[in-house]
Scaffold this active site. Structure first.
Site, mmCIF file in Angstrom:
data_model
loop_
_atom_site.group_PDB
_atom_site.id
_atom_site.type_symbol
_atom_site.label_atom_id
_atom_site.label_comp_id
_atom_site.label_asym_id
_atom_site.label_seq_id
_atom_site.Cartn_x
_atom_site.Cartn_y
_atom_site.Cartn_z
ATOM 1 N N ILE A 155 -12.555 1.130 13.419
ATOM 2 C CA ILE A 155 -12.412 2.557 13.099
ATOM 3 C C ILE A 155 -13.645 3.058 12.343
ATOM 4 O O ILE A 155 -14.230 4.097 12.698
ATOM 5 C CB ILE A 155 -11.129 2.797 12.271
ATOM 6 C CG1 ILE A 155 -9.895 2.437 13.114
ATOM 7 C CG2 ILE A 155 -11.062 4.241 11.790
ATOM 8 C CD1 ILE A 155 -8.592 2.370 12.330
ATOM 9 N N CYS A 231 -7.625 7.207 5.602
ATOM 10 C CA CYS A 231 -6.757 7.000 6.776
ATOM 11 C C CYS A 231 -6.435 5.516 6.909
ATOM 12 O O CYS A 231 -6.106 5.050 7.998
ATOM 13 C CB CYS A 231 -7.441 7.475 8.057
ATOM 14 S SG CYS A 231 -7.667 9.246 8.174
ATOM 15 N N ARG A 233 -4.675 2.711 4.227
ATOM 16 C CA ARG A 233 -3.342 2.526 3.667
ATOM 17 C C ARG A 233 -3.352 3.175 2.292
ATOM 18 O O ARG A 233 -4.363 3.098 1.566
ATOM 19 C CB ARG A 233 -2.992 1.035 3.515
ATOM 20 C CG ARG A 233 -2.634 0.344 4.821
ATOM 21 C CD ARG A 233 -1.290 0.830 5.374
ATOM 22 N NE ARG A 233 -0.926 0.178 6.614
ATOM 23 C CZ ARG A 233 -1.232 0.637 7.842
ATOM 24 N NH1 ARG A 233 -1.911 1.767 7.977
ATOM 25 N NH2 ARG A 233 -0.838 -0.008 8.906
ATOM 26 N N GLU A 262 5.181 5.634 0.992
ATOM 27 C CA GLU A 262 5.192 6.453 2.183
ATOM 28 C C GLU A 262 6.645 6.706 2.590
ATOM 29 O O GLU A 262 7.427 5.751 2.601
ATOM 30 C CB GLU A 262 4.448 5.714 3.301
ATOM 31 C CG GLU A 262 4.092 6.629 4.415
ATOM 32 C CD GLU A 262 2.823 6.214 5.146
ATOM 33 O OE1 GLU A 262 1.854 5.772 4.508
ATOM 34 O OE2 GLU A 262 2.842 6.335 6.358
ATOM 35 N N HIS A 281 0.576 10.398 8.443
ATOM 36 C CA HIS A 281 0.248 9.093 9.019
ATOM 37 C C HIS A 281 0.253 9.154 10.553
ATOM 38 O O HIS A 281 0.898 8.328 11.208
ATOM 39 C CB HIS A 281 1.216 8.010 8.508
ATOM 40 C CG HIS A 281 0.688 6.619 8.682
ATOM 41 N ND1 HIS A 281 1.085 5.569 7.900
ATOM 42 C CD2 HIS A 281 -0.206 6.107 9.570
ATOM 43 C CE1 HIS A 281 0.463 4.466 8.292
ATOM 44 N NE2 HIS A 281 -0.321 4.772 9.304
#
Ligand SMILES: NC(=O)c1ccc[n+]([C@@H]2O[C@H](COP(=O)([O-])OP(=O)(O)OC[C@H]3O[C@@H](n4cnc5c(N)ncnc54)[C@H](O)[C@@H]3O)[C@@H](O)[C@H]2O)c1
Length: 326
Positions: A155, A231, A233, A262, A281
């Site tokens: 990523i 983006c 955790r 979360e 998320h």
């Protein structure tokens, strides 16, 4: 051979196509959203394969699943699975590769561009009848920003490529990257990355080492007026430290897709901050990434049925364990 697949958290909608294909292939498929370890044990007791999103696959749970040969993460981060305990038991743990690297990179980029251009605060003011472009200052063109990436993997790498395409410069911290692969000289020690980054984007997995990696000290090293994007955790970024840094004005805004805990709690002070974009998320989602996800979960379930290791096994297991005969 008959085989049972247990899908133990909120996986059904993205996976529905794959689940239908598994049933067509004669597999027993159980779908139930579990939140506790006991619920998982109850649902997956006889499963050969367990598919999860964020269900807690602790050593206790893994030990209570005598038939389980593989745990498949319908996603990337395997931080809710005790991968070592699984390896000790001979249970393969696999994710679905980097199925959404482009998508998360694009989401991080969208957040970065949105906060750096201060879109949301201006949008809110315009809707409230305040038409005053002087209120957004200062805004800098993208090529004037330095993007700091923490975790230069699939990523982080895709984001770096996109950022360079906008004409901006990149610095990155990743102690596990081979320095020889750093052809453009972007890899630096963490503190140097922090001092140079006018936008910081976090893309590490959650591990013992990355838990709280970006906290008060690290945020203080950013240049005044920097932006922070997460983006990865929620646990990698200290939420209270971020709120304090935004309130003080040292950090000028943030883009957050992940939370600790979360989902983000109603009343979390982060929700009151002006130039902070919050999302649920979904950075990894696109129609294209979900097609890949479904196909890869299905392929790996069928691999286990056929006695083969799932393609994206990541915990060092080299052969599937045999199910008990009784
Ligand atoms: N928001 C979402 O929807 C979403 C979707 C997919 C993945 N993710 C998260 O993004 C993370 C990264 O995904 P990826 O596909 O790029 O993984 P990856 O394994 O390709 O890359 C992670 C990189 O982080 C580096 N890293 C590990 N420990 C580090 C440390 N202590 N400091 C700095 N770098 C470190 C690794 O060397 C690696 O290069 C996943 O683990 C997951 O938690 C979030």
């Amino acid at each position: 051979m008959s085989m049972t697949v247990a899908v133990v958290d909120d996986n059904e909608v993205p996976l529905r196509w794959a689940l239908d294909k598994m049933r067509d292939a004669g597999l027993d498929v159980i779908v139930q959203s579990c939140t506790t370890e006991d619920e998982i044990i109850d649902v997956a007791r006889d499963a050969d394969v367990v598919v999860i999103v964020i269900a807690p696959m602790s050593e206790r749970v893994l030990r209570a699943l005598p038939r389980c040969r593989a745990v498949l993460k319908s996603g990337v981060g395997v931080d809710t699975i005790d991968t070592q305990a699984a390896a000790d038991l001979g249970i393969a743990v696999a994710n679905v590769g980097n199925y959404c690297a482009e998508d998360v990179a694009e989401h991080a980029l969208a957040l970065a561009l949105g906060v750096a251009r201060k879109l949301l605060p201006d949008d809110r003011r315009v809707r409230a009848g305040v038409y005053d472009r002087t209120r957004v200052a200062p805004v800098h063109r993208f090529s004037a920003h330095t993007l700091g990436i923490v975790g230069l993997g699939a990523i982080g790498g895709a984001l770096a490529e996109r950022w360079r395409g906008l004409g901006g410069s990149v610095v990155a911290y990743d102690p596990y990257r081979d320095p020889a692969s750093d052809v453009s000289g972007e890899l630096r020690p963490l503190d140097e990355v922090l001092r140079e980054s006018t936008i910081l984007s976090i893309h590490t997995p959650l591990t013992d080492e990355t838990h709280g990696l970006i906290g008060e000290r690290e945020l203080a090293l950013l240049p005044p007026g920097a932006f922070v994007i997460n983006c990865s955790r929620g646990e990698v970024l200290d939420g209270a430290a971020l709120v304090a840094a935004v309130r003080s004005g040292h950090v000028a805004g943030a883009g957050l897709d992940v939370w600790e805990p979360e989902p983000v709690a109603t009343g979390d002070p982060v929700l009151e901050l002006e130039n902070v974009i919050v999302t649920s998320h979904y950075a990894g989602y696109s129609e294209e990434s979900f097609d890949d996800l479904r196909q890869r979960v299905l392929d790996q379930v069928l691999q286990v049925r056929d006695g083969a290791l799932p393609t994206w096994t990541l915990n060092g297991v080299s052969a599937l364990r045999r199910p008990p005969t009784a």
